[in-house]
Each structure stands twice: as structure tokens, then as C-alpha cells.
Scaffold this motif. Structure first.
Motif, PDB file in Angstrom:
ATOM      1  N   GLY A  44       0.786  -1.224   0.000  1.00 13.20           N
ATOM      2  CA  GLY A  44       0.000   0.000   0.000  1.00 13.20           C
ATOM      3  C   GLY A  44       0.819   1.275   0.000  1.00 13.20           C
ATOM      4  N   VAL A  45       2.122   1.178  -0.176  1.00 12.25           N
ATOM      5  CA  VAL A  45       2.985   2.362  -0.200  1.00 12.25           C
ATOM      6  C   VAL A  45       2.897   3.029  -1.573  1.00 12.25           C
ATOM      7  CG1 VAL A  45       5.392   3.154  -0.142  1.00 12.25           C
ATOM      8  CG2 VAL A  45       4.581   1.484   1.537  1.00 12.25           C
ATOM      9  N   ASP A  46       2.802   4.358  -1.592  1.00 10.71           N
ATOM     10  CA  ASP A  46       2.796   5.129  -2.838  1.00 10.71           C
ATOM     11  C   ASP A  46       4.245   5.394  -3.229  1.00 10.71           C
ATOM     12  OD1 ASP A  46       2.667   7.031  -4.865  1.00 10.71           O
ATOM     13  OD2 ASP A  46       0.964   8.086  -3.987  1.00 10.71           O
ATOM     14  N   PHE A  47       4.669   4.804  -4.371  1.00 13.61           N
ATOM     15  CA  PHE A  47       6.062   4.873  -4.791  1.00 13.61           C
ATOM     16  C   PHE A  47       6.303   5.812  -5.976  1.00 13.61           C
ATOM     17  CE2 PHE A  47       6.874   0.925  -2.391  1.00 13.61           C
ATOM     18  CZ  PHE A  47       8.147   1.192  -1.899  1.00 13.61           C
ATOM     19  N   ILE A  48       5.371   6.662  -6.311  1.00 15.91           N
ATOM     20  CA  ILE A  48       5.586   7.544  -7.467  1.00 15.91           C
ATOM     21  C   ILE A  48       6.814   8.431  -7.248  1.00 15.91           C
ATOM     22  CG2 ILE A  48       4.717   9.610  -8.632  1.00 15.91           C
ATOM     23  CD1 ILE A  48       2.049   8.420  -8.829  1.00 15.91           C
ATOM     24  N   GLY A  49       7.735   8.355  -8.209  1.00  8.98           N
ATOM     25  CA  GLY A  49       8.910   9.221  -8.175  1.00  8.98           C
ATOM     26  C   GLY A  49       9.951   8.869  -7.134  1.00  8.98           C
ATOM     27  N   VAL A  50       9.839   7.719  -6.492  1.00 11.39           N
ATOM     28  CA  VAL A  50      10.803   7.324  -5.455  1.00 11.39           C
ATOM     29  C   VAL A  50      12.081   6.798  -6.104  1.00 11.39           C
ATOM     30  CG1 VAL A  50      11.252   5.783  -3.514  1.00 11.39           C
ATOM     31  CG2 VAL A  50       8.987   6.804  -3.809  1.00 11.39           C
ATOM     32  N   ASP A  51      13.224   7.264  -5.629  1.00  4.57           N
ATOM     33  CA  ASP A  51      14.519   6.810  -6.135  1.00  4.57           C
ATOM     34  C   ASP A  51      14.963   5.590  -5.328  1.00  4.57           C
ATOM     35  OD1 ASP A  51      17.111   6.446  -7.064  1.00  4.57           O
ATOM     36  OD2 ASP A  51      17.507   8.602  -7.217  1.00  4.57           O
ATOM     37  N   LEU A  52      14.905   4.419  -5.966  1.00  6.38           N
ATOM     38  CA  LEU A  52      15.228   3.157  -5.291  1.00  6.38           C
ATOM     39  C   LEU A  52      16.573   2.580  -5.743  1.00  6.38           C
ATOM     40  CD1 LEU A  52      11.761   1.343  -5.344  1.00  6.38           C
ATOM     41  CD2 LEU A  52      12.990   2.136  -3.321  1.00  6.38           C
ATOM     42  N   ARG A  53      17.419   3.397  -6.326  1.00  3.73           N
ATOM     43  CA  ARG A  53      18.695   2.884  -6.806  1.00  3.73           C
ATOM     44  C   ARG A  53      19.483   2.213  -5.677  1.00  3.73           C
ATOM     45  NH1 ARG A  53      21.470   7.934  -9.391  1.00  3.73           N
ATOM     46  NH2 ARG A  53      20.114   8.954  -7.856  1.00  3.73           N
ATOM     47  N   ASP A  54      19.814   0.940  -5.928  1.00  9.60           N
ATOM     48  CA  ASP A  54      20.614   0.133  -4.988  1.00  9.60           C
ATOM     49  C   ASP A  54      19.958  -0.051  -3.623  1.00  9.60           C
ATOM     50  OD1 ASP A  54      22.739  -0.374  -6.788  1.00  9.60           O
ATOM     51  OD2 ASP A  54      23.543   1.623  -6.414  1.00  9.60           O
ATOM     52  N   ALA A  55      18.672   0.213  -3.519  1.00  8.07           N
ATOM     53  CA  ALA A  55      17.960  -0.071  -2.271  1.00  8.07           C
ATOM     54  C   ALA A  55      17.873  -1.580  -2.082  1.00  8.07           C
ATOM     55  CB  ALA A  55      16.562   0.532  -2.301  1.00  8.07           C
ATOM     56  N   ASN A  56      18.012  -2.031  -0.863  1.00  7.61           N
ATOM     57  CA  ASN A  56      17.959  -3.457  -0.551  1.00  7.61           C
ATOM     58  C   ASN A  56      16.506  -3.859  -0.297  1.00  7.61           C
ATOM     59  OD1 ASN A  56      18.182  -6.057   0.376  1.00  7.61           O
ATOM     60  ND2 ASN A  56      19.490  -5.581   2.133  1.00  7.61           N
ATOM     61  N   LEU A  57      15.919  -4.570  -1.266  1.00 10.16           N
ATOM     62  CA  LEU A  57      14.526  -5.018  -1.161  1.00 10.16           C
ATOM     63  C   LEU A  57      14.434  -6.520  -0.926  1.00 10.16           C
ATOM     64  CD1 LEU A  57      12.967  -2.968  -4.118  1.00 10.16           C
ATOM     65  CD2 LEU A  57      12.951  -2.389  -1.677  1.00 10.16           C
ATOM     66  N   ARG A  58      15.499  -7.123  -0.495  1.00 13.52           N
ATOM     67  CA  ARG A  58      15.497  -8.571  -0.283  1.00 13.52           C
ATOM     68  C   ARG A  58      14.480  -8.944   0.802  1.00 13.52           C
ATOM     69  NH1 ARG A  58      20.838  -7.047  -1.100  1.00 13.52           N
ATOM     70  NH2 ARG A  58      21.857  -8.085  -2.862  1.00 13.52           N
ATOM     71  N   GLY A  59      13.552  -9.799   0.429  1.00 11.29           N
ATOM     72  CA  GLY A  59      12.542 -10.248   1.380  1.00 11.29           C
ATOM     73  C   GLY A  59      11.445  -9.241   1.653  1.00 11.29           C
ATOM     74  N   ALA A  60      11.482  -8.082   1.003  1.00  8.00           N
ATOM     75  CA  ALA A  60      10.463  -7.056   1.244  1.00  8.00           C
ATOM     76  C   ALA A  60       9.145  -7.444   0.568  1.00  8.00           C
ATOM     77  CB  ALA A  60      10.939  -5.710   0.719  1.00  8.00           C
ATOM     78  N   ASP A  61       8.048  -6.987   1.142  1.00  4.35           N
ATOM     79  CA  ASP A  61       6.724  -7.265   0.586  1.00  4.35           C
ATOM     80  C   ASP A  61       6.204  -6.019  -0.115  1.00  4.35           C
ATOM     81  OD1 ASP A  61       4.174  -8.018  -0.078  1.00  4.35           O
ATOM     82  OD2 ASP A  61       3.641  -8.776   1.909  1.00  4.35           O
ATOM     83  N   LEU A  62       6.299  -6.025  -1.449  1.00  8.91           N
ATOM     84  CA  LEU A  62       5.785  -4.933  -2.265  1.00  8.91           C
ATOM     85  C   LEU A  62       4.599  -5.404  -3.108  1.00  8.91           C
ATOM     86  CD1 LEU A  62       9.281  -4.861  -2.739  1.00  8.91           C
ATOM     87  CD2 LEU A  62       8.549  -2.529  -3.176  1.00  8.91           C
ATOM     88  N   SER A  63       3.965  -6.483  -2.674  1.00  7.32           N
ATOM     89  CA  SER A  63       2.935  -7.147  -3.480  1.00  7.32           C
ATOM     90  C   SER A  63       1.777  -6.235  -3.846  1.00  7.32           C
ATOM     91  CB  SER A  63       2.417  -8.394  -2.759  1.00  7.32           C
ATOM     92  OG  SER A  63       1.889  -8.057  -1.481  1.00  7.32           O
ATOM     93  N   THR A  64       1.444  -5.303  -2.972  1.00  9.66           N
ATOM     94  CA  THR A  64       0.351  -4.377  -3.264  1.00  9.66           C
ATOM     95  C   THR A  64       0.825  -2.926  -3.193  1.00  9.66           C
ATOM     96  OG1 THR A  64      -0.369  -4.428  -0.941  1.00  9.66           O
ATOM     97  CG2 THR A  64      -1.440  -5.967  -2.467  1.00  9.66           C
ATOM     98  N   SER A  65       2.102  -2.712  -3.434  1.00 13.51           N
ATOM     99  CA  SER A  65       2.619  -1.345  -3.478  1.00 13.51           C
ATOM    100  C   SER A  65       1.978  -0.597  -4.632  1.00 13.51           C
ATOM    101  CB  SER A  65       4.139  -1.356  -3.649  1.00 13.51           C
ATOM    102  OG  SER A  65       4.770  -1.951  -2.536  1.00 13.51           O
ATOM    103  N   MET A  66       1.807   0.695  -4.480  1.00 17.15           N
ATOM    104  CA  MET A  66       1.116   1.502  -5.487  1.00 17.15           C
ATOM    105  C   MET A  66       2.093   2.259  -6.380  1.00 17.15           C
ATOM    106  SD  MET A  66      -1.852   3.111  -3.064  1.00 17.15           S
ATOM    107  CE  MET A  66      -2.679   3.864  -4.454  1.00 17.15           C
TER     108      MET A  66
END
Length: 289
Positions: A237-259
Motif C-alpha cells: 500500500g505504499v505510494d512509490f511515485i517518483g521514489v529513487d530506489l537505486r541500490d535499495a535493498n529489497l530482499r525479502g520485502a513485501d511490495l505485493s500491493t505497493s502503489m
């Protein structure tokens, strides 16, 4: 053109999932039309309209399987959502710029415009897939149809489009969608009406350790999460518009319903087989466990 049925939330999902690049139907536009500055993502400087030296005569990349090793990480991040084949096969009727050099300058100028239209279509189609109010759904539907009609315009008409004015109503509708959906989620899981903050728009979390954090329904629009540790974080449910995720560690993260999460954002981040993604996004082949 796609067709929408009234209040058919599944149609928006189908449209969003259909927006996929088909490089075999494109004339290497991302390798030619765009300006590239040498950086950690690109090994060379390349002016807009100049073919990349790795682009072959059949419009394929001669180092495609070694792009990241050769210093072209940015190429593996880029995603046109299908704008390239639209310009190549529809706007210019399959006439490639090598065989028809008189079309090249105009084709290269049209591509970035079409790319932005497709980006907006992707966002609006995703918004329509959510169970928003009927009034908002209708406004989104009208906006989507306007964007789709724009992609069918001739080259000169596309070049005359004022993209910033196209973006204004889209942005307004996406903000309204985000607010409706996130507030609905907050009411479901935050029964205690805690003082937790949900608005972190534009926040600087570069390198921040957010491992295992519950960030559900947070507004992160325009935020900087470069190299942030989001391992095992709950990002539903996180709003990710325009978010800079370069090299962010998303291992094991739950983005299944991210917006409003895009393939380019995912491609720029680090993840593994435990990372949960929305159905319209693909797990990058270079993610390692």
C-alpha cells in the motif's frame, strides 16, 4: 486502443499488465534517441539521435548479455513500457530510420513524448484497477481514454503535445487515488488510531536502515531511498511515485500491493526470490539470493 467497461476494475489491471516492451518490434529507439551521460550507469557519453556503438544493424545489442559487466547498468534498468514499438510500428508504420533516414530526426523526437504518454497510461490504468469511488473511477476512465487517443496521433501532432499540461490532471487524479486507497488500508489495520506518521513525501532516507519496518500505506512520493536497507520491510500500500530506489535493498520485502511502482524502479534496486512484487512487474534476472 483498449476498451474499458464501466466500473470494471479488472480491466485496468489487464491494461497495466499489457504494457510491456517488445524490443524486436522496435528500431532501437532507446539506444539511439536518448541522450546519455557517462556515469556509474553508462560507460560512454552519447548524444541524442546518435546510435549507441553497441547497436547492431538488426537493432539488437551486441553486448546485451553483458551490459552490467560492461558498464551499461542503466540499459538494464530502462523500460519504455511499449512506447518504442508503438512509435516504430504505428506512428511511423514500420519504416525504420536506417532505411528511411528522412524520418530519423522526427522519430527520435517523438519517442520521448510517446514514452511519457505510456508512463501516464500505466499509472492511470493501475489507478483504475483499485476499488476507488465511482466518481473517481469515471474521471480516471476519461483520462485514460484521452491518453490512449494521444498515442494514436500522427508524428507532427505528437510533437505539438504540451506534456506538462497533460501531466497536471493525471497527477491530481493519482493523488486522489493514493489518498483513497491508503486511507482505506489505514482504517483496516490501524484500529488503535495510533499517532503513526504516514506522510513521508520527499523524505531523504538515503542509506537509512529500515530493515523489517512496517511502512504499510505510507506516502513516499518523490522520496530518496538510494541504498536504503528495506530488507524484509512491509511496503504494501505504499505510494512509490517518483521514489529513487537505486541500490535499495529489497530482499525479502513485501511490495505485493505497493502503489505506482514501476519496472525501472525495481530494476534499479536489489532483491531476491523472497521479494514480493505486484503482478505486472518482473523479477530482474540479475537479482541474486
Amino acid at each position: 486502443m483498449f476498451e474499458l467497461q464501466k466500473m470494471d476494475y479488472t480491466m485496468g489491471k489487464k491494461i497495466r499488465e499489457s504494457l510491456q516492451a517488445d524490443c524486436q518490434s522496435c528500431f532501437g529507439l532507446c539506444c539511439t534517441a536518448l541522450n546519455i551521460a557517462a556515469s556509474s550507469d553508462f560507460a560512454i557519453n552519447k548524444a541524442a539521435g546518435t546510435p549507441c556503438p553497441n547497436l547492431q544493424s538488426n537493432f539488437s545489442c551486441q553486448i546485451h548479455s553483458k551490459l552490467r559487466d560492461q558498464g551499461f547498468k542503466g540499459c538494464t534498468v530502462f523500460d519504455c513500457l511499449g512506447a518504442g514499438q508503438k512509435v516504430s510500428q504505428t506512428t511511423f508504420h514500420g519504416q525504420d530510420w536506417r532505411q528511411y533516414p528522412e524520418t530519423s530526426e522526427k522519430m527520435f523526437r517523438v519517442f520521448p513524448i510517446m514514452e511519457q504518454l505510456y508512463e501516464m497510461i500505466a499509472y492511470v490504468a493501475e489507478a483504475i484497477s483499485y476499488k476507488v469511488s465511482s466518481s473517481l473511477f469515471n474521471k480516471l476512465q476519461i483520462q485514460l481514454e484521452q491518453l490512449q487517443r494521444a498515442t494514436e496521433l500522427e508524428a507532427d501532432a505528437l510533437l505539438a503535445i504540451d506534456i506538462p499540461n497533460f501531466r497536471l490532471p493525471v497527477n491530481s487524479l493519482l493523488l486522489e487515488t493514493s489518498e483513497q486507497i491508503r486511507q482505506s488500508l489505514i482504517r483496516k489495520f490501524d484500529n488503535q488510531k495510533s499517532s503513526r506518521k504516514y506522510d513521508y513525501r520527499g523524505v531523504d532516507w538515503i542509506g537509512k536502515n529500515l530493515k523489517g519496518k512496517d511502512l504499510r500505506a505510507t506516502d513516499l512520493r518523490g522520496s530518496y531511498l538510494i541504498a536504503a536497507n528495506l530488507q524484509n520491510a512491509d511496503l504494501r500500500g505504499v505510494d512509490f511515485i517518483g521514489v529513487d530506489l537505486r541500490d535499495a535493498n529489497l530482499r525479502g520485502a513485501d511490495l505485493s500491493t505497493s502503489m505506482f511502482l514501476t519496472q525501472m524502479q525495481i530494476n534499479s534496486a536489489q532483491g531476491n526470490h523472497l521479494t514480493k512484487l505486484p503482478s505486472h512487474l518482473k523479477r530482474p534476472s540479475y537479482w541474486v539470493d
